[in-house]
Scaffold this motif. Structure first.
Motif, PDB file in Angstrom:
ATOM      1  N   PRO A 210      33.522 -14.670  35.548  1.00 10.65           N
ATOM      2  CA  PRO A 210      33.681 -15.355  34.492  1.00 10.65           C
ATOM      3  C   PRO A 210      32.699 -15.756  33.687  1.00 10.65           C
ATOM      4  O   PRO A 210      32.615 -15.882  32.600  1.00 10.65           O
ATOM      5  CB  PRO A 210      33.877 -16.726  35.303  1.00 10.65           C
ATOM      6  CG  PRO A 210      34.073 -16.706  36.838  1.00 10.65           C
ATOM      7  CD  PRO A 210      33.682 -15.197  36.886  1.00 10.65           C
ATOM      8  N   GLU A 211      31.422 -15.327  34.116  1.00 12.27           N
ATOM      9  CA  GLU A 211      30.227 -15.611  33.277  1.00 12.27           C
ATOM     10  C   GLU A 211      30.134 -14.442  32.194  1.00 12.27           C
ATOM     11  O   GLU A 211      29.800 -14.584  31.172  1.00 12.27           O
ATOM     12  CB  GLU A 211      28.857 -15.491  34.283  1.00 12.27           C
ATOM     13  CG  GLU A 211      28.719 -16.511  35.290  1.00 12.27           C
ATOM     14  CD  GLU A 211      29.564 -16.523  36.457  1.00 12.27           C
ATOM     15  OE1 GLU A 211      29.685 -17.673  37.281  1.00 12.27           O
ATOM     16  OE2 GLU A 211      30.452 -15.544  36.694  1.00 12.27           O
ATOM     17  N   ASN A 212      30.521 -13.238  32.872  1.00 13.86           N
ATOM     18  CA  ASN A 212      30.360 -12.141  31.771  1.00 13.86           C
ATOM     19  C   ASN A 212      31.610 -12.250  30.546  1.00 13.86           C
ATOM     20  O   ASN A 212      31.263 -11.997  29.647  1.00 13.86           O
ATOM     21  CB  ASN A 212      30.474 -10.782  32.489  1.00 13.86           C
ATOM     22  CG  ASN A 212      30.124  -9.603  31.572  1.00 13.86           C
ATOM     23  OD1 ASN A 212      29.076  -9.725  30.803  1.00 13.86           O
ATOM     24  ND2 ASN A 212      31.349  -8.720  31.410  1.00 13.86           N
ATOM     25  N   LYS A 213      32.568 -12.595  30.949  1.00 13.11           N
ATOM     26  CA  LYS A 213      33.793 -12.996  30.257  1.00 13.11           C
ATOM     27  C   LYS A 213      33.428 -13.767  29.117  1.00 13.11           C
ATOM     28  O   LYS A 213      33.544 -13.617  27.934  1.00 13.11           O
ATOM     29  CB  LYS A 213      34.908 -13.330  30.761  1.00 13.11           C
ATOM     30  CG  LYS A 213      35.779 -11.947  31.437  1.00 13.11           C
ATOM     31  CD  LYS A 213      36.963 -12.461  32.319  1.00 13.11           C
ATOM     32  CE  LYS A 213      37.524 -11.545  33.337  1.00 13.11           C
ATOM     33  NZ  LYS A 213      38.619 -11.564  34.094  1.00 13.11           N
ATOM     34  N   ALA A 214      32.866 -14.880  29.576  1.00 13.71           N
ATOM     35  CA  ALA A 214      32.239 -15.770  28.573  1.00 13.71           C
ATOM     36  C   ALA A 214      31.182 -15.487  27.807  1.00 13.71           C
ATOM     37  O   ALA A 214      31.191 -15.305  26.388  1.00 13.71           O
ATOM     38  CB  ALA A 214      31.676 -16.968  29.238  1.00 13.71           C
TER      39      ALA A 214
ATOM     40  N   ALA B  77      32.497 -12.587  25.100  1.00 15.96           N
ATOM     41  CA  ALA B  77      33.287 -13.222  23.949  1.00 15.96           C
ATOM     42  C   ALA B  77      32.273 -13.931  22.961  1.00 15.96           C
ATOM     43  O   ALA B  77      32.673 -13.903  21.781  1.00 15.96           O
ATOM     44  CB  ALA B  77      34.191 -14.484  24.496  1.00 15.96           C
ATOM     45  N   GLN B  78      31.323 -14.709  23.503  1.00 14.27           N
ATOM     46  CA  GLN B  78      30.175 -15.370  22.525  1.00 14.27           C
ATOM     47  C   GLN B  78      29.319 -14.142  21.884  1.00 14.27           C
ATOM     48  O   GLN B  78      29.151 -14.343  20.695  1.00 14.27           O
ATOM     49  CB  GLN B  78      29.552 -16.079  23.464  1.00 14.27           C
ATOM     50  CG  GLN B  78      29.883 -17.404  23.715  1.00 14.27           C
ATOM     51  CD  GLN B  78      30.170 -18.364  22.785  1.00 14.27           C
ATOM     52  OE1 GLN B  78      29.712 -18.507  21.801  1.00 14.27           O
ATOM     53  NE2 GLN B  78      31.667 -18.669  22.907  1.00 14.27           N
TER      54      GLN B  78
ATOM     55  N   PRO C 281      25.642 -12.929  33.432  1.00 19.68           N
ATOM     56  CA  PRO C 281      26.669 -12.183  33.273  1.00 19.68           C
ATOM     57  C   PRO C 281      26.912 -10.605  34.039  1.00 19.68           C
ATOM     58  O   PRO C 281      27.795 -10.235  34.295  1.00 19.68           O
ATOM     59  CB  PRO C 281      26.853 -11.958  31.823  1.00 19.68           C
ATOM     60  CG  PRO C 281      26.067 -13.078  31.262  1.00 19.68           C
ATOM     61  CD  PRO C 281      24.953 -13.339  32.291  1.00 19.68           C
TER      62      PRO C 281
END
Length: 143
Positions: free
Chosen positions: A37-41, A44-45, A97
């Motif tokens: 989840p950390e890398n997906k966010a 995206a950012q 991430p």
């Protein structure tokens, strides 16, 4: 087969390398496709802020440096004395991430997972696809 270090298949440059990059095996600490989840966010950012750029090992390094600086400043209550900041960084841990990170209190070097990756096409784009993990790797030369 080409086996190399991870900088050879830089995530941001990978699509420009084309089909000849498919199958390249690398060992590295980050992939833009890392499944967390950390890398997906993070991905995206970065894409939103940087004209759809795919983050790479340098951008995650910058993210982690800022995370560590913030953690140390919080621990010192904003005191920017270098000795106090370095002391505050020793033993710091967080989920980046790239995966879990710890700053070795003895050497002040990073302890991190290293991933074996293969360049594959995923949804029409080239990615470093992780297939094995070596957890909590310390620099063998750090004393």
């Amino acid at each position: 087969k080409l086996i190399a270090t991870g900088d050879v298949t830089d995530d941001d440059l990978l699509n420009g390398m084309g089909a000849v990059a498919k199958g390249v095996i690398t060992g590295h600490f980050y992939s833009a496709l890392h499944d967390s989840p950390e890398n997906k966010a993070f991905v995206a950012q970065v894409k939103k802020a940087a004209n759809n750029m795919r983050p790479n090992f340098m951008s995650v390094g910058g993210y982690d440096a800022m995370t560590l600086a913030y953690m140390a400043l919080k621990k010192t209550n904003g005191d920017t004395d270098g000795t106090k900041l370095i002391e505050a960084m020793k033993g710091a841990s967080w989920v980046s991430p790239r995966g879990p990170i710890t700053i070795d209190p003895a050497t002040r070097d990073i302890i991190q997972d290293i991933y074996m990756r293969e360049v594959k096409e995923v949804n029409g784009e080239l990615y470093n696809v992780e297939f094995a993990t070596f957890p909590k790797i310390k620099d063998p030369n750090a004393k």
